[in-house]
Scaffold this motif. Structure first.
Motif, PDB file in Angstrom:
ATOM      1  N   CYS A 143      30.247  49.131  45.455  1.00 34.33           N
ATOM      2  CA  CYS A 143      30.825  48.220  46.443  1.00 34.33           C
ATOM      3  C   CYS A 143      31.141  46.904  45.775  1.00 34.33           C
ATOM      4  O   CYS A 143      30.388  46.423  44.944  1.00 34.33           O
ATOM      5  N   ALA A 144      32.208  46.320  46.173  1.00 33.17           N
ATOM      6  CA  ALA A 144      32.555  45.004  45.651  1.00 33.17           C
ATOM      7  C   ALA A 144      33.419  44.286  46.660  1.00 33.17           C
ATOM      8  O   ALA A 144      33.931  44.895  47.607  1.00 33.17           O
ATOM      9  N   ARG A 145      33.556  43.001  46.431  1.00 30.83           N
ATOM     10  CA  ARG A 145      34.400  42.218  47.315  1.00 30.83           C
ATOM     11  C   ARG A 145      35.612  41.755  46.531  1.00 30.83           C
ATOM     12  O   ARG A 145      35.518  41.498  45.330  1.00 30.83           O
ATOM     13  N   ASP A 146      36.714  41.669  47.197  1.00 26.94           N
ATOM     14  CA  ASP A 146      37.919  41.200  46.534  1.00 26.94           C
ATOM     15  C   ASP A 146      37.795  39.703  46.261  1.00 26.94           C
ATOM     16  O   ASP A 146      37.392  38.940  47.131  1.00 26.94           O
ATOM     17  N   VAL A 147      38.119  39.297  45.035  1.00 20.15           N
ATOM     18  CA  VAL A 147      37.945  37.901  44.664  1.00 20.15           C
ATOM     19  C   VAL A 147      38.807  36.990  45.526  1.00 20.15           C
ATOM     20  O   VAL A 147      38.387  35.917  45.944  1.00 20.15           O
ATOM     21  N   ILE A 148      39.999  37.431  45.786  1.00 23.59           N
ATOM     22  CA  ILE A 148      40.915  36.558  46.535  1.00 23.59           C
ATOM     23  C   ILE A 148      40.721  36.712  48.041  1.00 23.59           C
ATOM     24  O   ILE A 148      40.485  35.744  48.756  1.00 23.59           O
TER      25      ILE A 148
ATOM     26  N   GLY B 130      32.945  53.746  33.323  1.00 24.45           N
ATOM     27  CA  GLY B 130      33.784  52.549  33.427  1.00 24.45           C
ATOM     28  C   GLY B 130      33.885  52.048  34.856  1.00 24.45           C
ATOM     29  O   GLY B 130      33.717  52.802  35.807  1.00 24.45           O
ATOM     30  N   ALA B 131      34.153  50.759  34.987  1.00 25.89           N
ATOM     31  CA  ALA B 131      34.318  50.190  36.324  1.00 25.89           C
ATOM     32  C   ALA B 131      35.568  50.767  36.972  1.00 25.89           C
ATOM     33  O   ALA B 131      36.538  51.060  36.291  1.00 25.89           O
ATOM     34  N   PRO B 132      35.569  50.937  38.283  1.00 23.23           N
ATOM     35  CA  PRO B 132      36.725  51.549  38.954  1.00 23.23           C
ATOM     36  C   PRO B 132      37.947  50.647  39.011  1.00 23.23           C
ATOM     37  O   PRO B 132      39.061  51.122  39.220  1.00 23.23           O
ATOM     38  N   ALA B 133      37.752  49.350  38.853  1.00 22.18           N
ATOM     39  CA  ALA B 133      38.910  48.453  38.883  1.00 22.18           C
ATOM     40  C   ALA B 133      38.644  47.312  37.923  1.00 22.18           C
ATOM     41  O   ALA B 133      37.522  47.151  37.451  1.00 22.18           O
ATOM     42  N   ALA B 134      39.664  46.546  37.648  1.00 22.24           N
ATOM     43  CA  ALA B 134      39.476  45.427  36.733  1.00 22.24           C
ATOM     44  C   ALA B 134      38.433  44.479  37.293  1.00 22.24           C
ATOM     45  O   ALA B 134      38.517  44.051  38.451  1.00 22.24           O
ATOM     46  N   ILE B 135      37.442  44.205  36.469  1.00 23.61           N
ATOM     47  CA  ILE B 135      36.289  43.433  36.915  1.00 23.61           C
ATOM     48  C   ILE B 135      36.674  42.047  37.420  1.00 23.61           C
ATOM     49  O   ILE B 135      36.045  41.488  38.294  1.00 23.61           O
ATOM     50  N   LYS B 136      37.764  41.514  36.858  1.00 22.05           N
ATOM     51  CA  LYS B 136      38.141  40.148  37.230  1.00 22.05           C
ATOM     52  C   LYS B 136      38.603  40.041  38.671  1.00 22.05           C
ATOM     53  O   LYS B 136      38.613  38.965  39.259  1.00 22.05           O
ATOM     54  N   THR B 137      39.007  41.170  39.249  1.00 18.77           N
ATOM     55  CA  THR B 137      39.474  41.119  40.622  1.00 18.77           C
ATOM     56  C   THR B 137      38.327  41.332  41.621  1.00 18.77           C
ATOM     57  O   THR B 137      38.534  41.259  42.821  1.00 18.77           O
ATOM     58  N   LEU B 138      37.142  41.604  41.075  1.00 17.61           N
ATOM     59  CA  LEU B 138      36.031  41.929  41.952  1.00 17.61           C
ATOM     60  C   LEU B 138      34.933  40.875  41.906  1.00 17.61           C
ATOM     61  O   LEU B 138      34.770  40.168  40.931  1.00 17.61           O
ATOM     62  N   ASP B 139      34.181  40.860  42.971  1.00 13.14           N
ATOM     63  CA  ASP B 139      33.148  39.860  43.130  1.00 13.14           C
ATOM     64  C   ASP B 139      31.977  40.548  43.826  1.00 13.14           C
ATOM     65  O   ASP B 139      32.164  41.539  44.534  1.00 13.14           O
ATOM     66  N   ALA B 140      30.792  40.031  43.627  1.00 13.02           N
ATOM     67  CA  ALA B 140      29.618  40.547  44.326  1.00 13.02           C
ATOM     68  C   ALA B 140      29.489  42.068  44.242  1.00 13.02           C
ATOM     69  O   ALA B 140      29.377  42.765  45.238  1.00 13.02           O
ATOM     70  N   ILE B 141      29.486  42.552  43.027  1.00 10.55           N
ATOM     71  CA  ILE B 141      29.442  44.007  42.853  1.00 10.55           C
ATOM     72  C   ILE B 141      28.023  44.523  43.050  1.00 10.55           C
ATOM     73  O   ILE B 141      27.063  43.924  42.596  1.00 10.55           O
TER      74      ILE B 141
END
Lengths: 369, 163
Positions: free
Chosen positions: A313-318, A289-300
């Motif tokens: 690695c991911a970037r925070d959407v906000i 499973g993804a480590p955090a809610a996918i909607k909060t992440l970007d550019a995974i």
């Protein structure tokens, strides 16, 4: 007896203190051997003599044995679209890589439709449907024979090194397009600048059909494995059935290999693991499973750290400048939050490496020569 | 300082005479001269009775090198040696021409320890410099073509950026 030296000793007379030093080639070599790689690359453009010394294969060898540690190779190759040269972008400048040059790929004899990389080697696909594995360092190629009823279009690929310079090439195919209706939600499809729905797709348009197929999720994935040692494809069908829908990320088709495992990121942010050693079909693959809610992440993106651990690695959407990294724990299920905020620059480089070509390599360049 | 040993001492130890390119004579213990692989070979085949000419090395350089060899033939504690080496380097690197010649001479005489020491110091000195600064320091003429230079600058752009 004294040996005759090639280079004249340049000695100063006490009277002319200001006479400039004329540096001797042997001395340059001795100094270069003790410099970090970054300086060596930089000093290539001092003069022809310095360039000659640095690009001499002898120097690369001497540098490697002199520094006594096998260089850790962390960075990515990018293929220059112009001349098919591989350009290496190290992630840490102080790493000692004896590769002092870009590598010419010499692909002029082939008509390439795509290049992917996994585990330091490249998968070349030609427009006439041939597939081959290519070592970018030695230029050697391994042709993968065609498989019976093999569809040209695979959805993911990965490469595992075996003993005696052999490789296992793993291709993943989505079997049934159970969820074709979701396809259009995944990406904005437009034709002549107008959004199109699935119904409007003309049956004859191959690429649209293909795109839709690509973006469909599926519960069943078939793995086909080519083993160079036996020079054959796997005989038994290996099909994994998942409890939920899975879809590979088209930008990240190349799997990240760590040990006997291959990892792919899915469009839902989950990680698919394929284990090369497990024989039973049931446990051969798994979804993490993804480590955090996918909607909060970007550019995974996922990649392998120097110590053989999978990083997510991911970037925070906000907060766009916050980069989050998780480390996969040894239970292969849970994630540990590693650290926040990598500089934007480096993150872009990481993305570039995975997206555009495609090659994240953890193997040493000398190990493959 | 390189010890120029008196005749009485010379009788106790096995001494050897080295002659620099500008005819300066240095009388040192054999074990000091042996630090140079080249001189050691000469002594092995020709003996130590007659003076050994070191034609490529000038007096001031040879003096400094023998100073190093003498210190390093005593087998003192590592910390003492490290401290001494550092002071020795601090003094030598002040004059770039002298420093370069010192390295060239130790390279020629095959005194690996000293070559290492100087090269590491040299590398530390050059590491952060730009190519232009290096060219100026060593009076190097940039004979690369514009294309070559541009190619290097673009291909290895990362090497030119500060970390």
């Amino acid at each position: 007896m004294k040996k005759k030296k090639k280079h004249a000793l340049i000695s100063k007379k006490p009277a002319e203190k200001k006479k400039p030093v004329i540096i001797n080639e042997d001395i340059v070599t001795e100094i270069l051997l003790r410099l970090p790689t970054k300086s060596i690359f930089k000093f290539k453009c001092i003069s022809k003599t310095w360039l000659k010394i640095i690009t001499d294969p002898w120097f690369a060898n001497a540098y490697k044995s002199f520094n006594a540690v096998l260089p850790v190779f962390a960075g990515c190759f990018c293929v220059s679209p112009k001349n098919h040269e591989l350009i290496f972008h190290p992630l840490k400048h102080c790493l000692e890589s004896p590769s002092m040059n870009t590598l010419p790929l010499n692909l002029q004899d082939l008509s390439i439709s795509s290049i992917l990389s996994s585990n330091g080697l490249l998968l070349l696909c030609t427009t006439d449907g041939r597939k081959m594995v290519c070592n970018p360092v030695t230029g050697r190629r391994l042709m993968i024979p065609k498989m019976k009823d093999n569809t040209e279009w695979y959805h993911a690929f990965g490469l595992i090194h075996e003993k005696d310079n052999h490789v296992k090439v793993v291709f993943a195919y989505k079997l049934a397009t159970d969820d074709s209706q979701t396809a259009l939600f995944l990406s904005d499809l437009s034709l002549d600048n107008k959004p199109v729905t699935r119904k409007e797709l003309e049956p004859g348009k191959d690429w649209l059909e293909m795109l839709t197929k690509w973006q469909c999720r599926t519960k069943n994935i078939e793995f086909r494995v080519y083993c160079s040692k036996k020079n054959e494809w796997n005989q038994k069908r290996l099909v994994s059935k998942f409890p939920c829908y899975v879809c590979f990320d088209p930008d990240q088709m190349a799997g990240v290999p760590i040990g006997d495992n291959l990892y792919w990121i899915t469009v839902d942010g989950e990680v698919l693991v394929y284990n090369n050693m497990i024989k039973s079909e049931a446990s051969m693959t798994e979804l993490i499973g993804a480590p955090a809610a996918i909607k909060t992440l970007d550019a995974i993106t996922i990649y392998c750290s120097g110590n053989e651990i999978l990083l997510y690695c991911a970037r925070d959407v906000i907060m766009k400048n916050v980069v989050i990294i998780w480390e996969l724990m040894s239970d292969q299920k849970s994630w540990a939050l590693l650290r926040f905020s990598v500089s934007e620059n480096k993150f872009h480089l990481l993305r570039q490496g995975v997206d555009q070509l495609r090659c994240m390599s953890k193997s040493s360049i000398t190990g493959t020569t | 300082m390189a010890t120029i040993i008196t005749k009485e001492q010379q009788e106790k130890e096995k001494m050897v005479t080295l002659v620099s390119s500008d005819s300066e004579k240095f009388v040192v213990e054999q074990k000091v001269a042996e630090k140079s692989h080249v001189i050691k070979m000469v002594m092995n085949c020709c003996g130590i009775e007659s003076p050994i000419p070191v034609r490529r090395v000038k007096g001031d350089i040879l003096k400094s090198i023998l100073e190093y060899c003498e210190k390093h033939s005593k087998g003192e504690a590592q910390e003492v040696m490290e401290k001494w080496d550092k002071e020795y380097m601090d003094k030598a690197e002040k004059d770039l021409v002298f420093f370069h010649d010192l390295m060239l001479a130790s390279h020629f005489l095959h005194i690996q320890e000293l070559v290492d020491l100087i090269a590491v110091t040299f590398a530390g000195m050059l590491k952060m410099k730009s190519p232009e600064e290096i060219r100026q320091k060593f009076n190097i003429n940039n004979d690369l073509t514009k294309e070559q230079e541009e190619h290097i600058m673009t291909t290895f752009g990362w090497a030119f950026q500060p970390i």
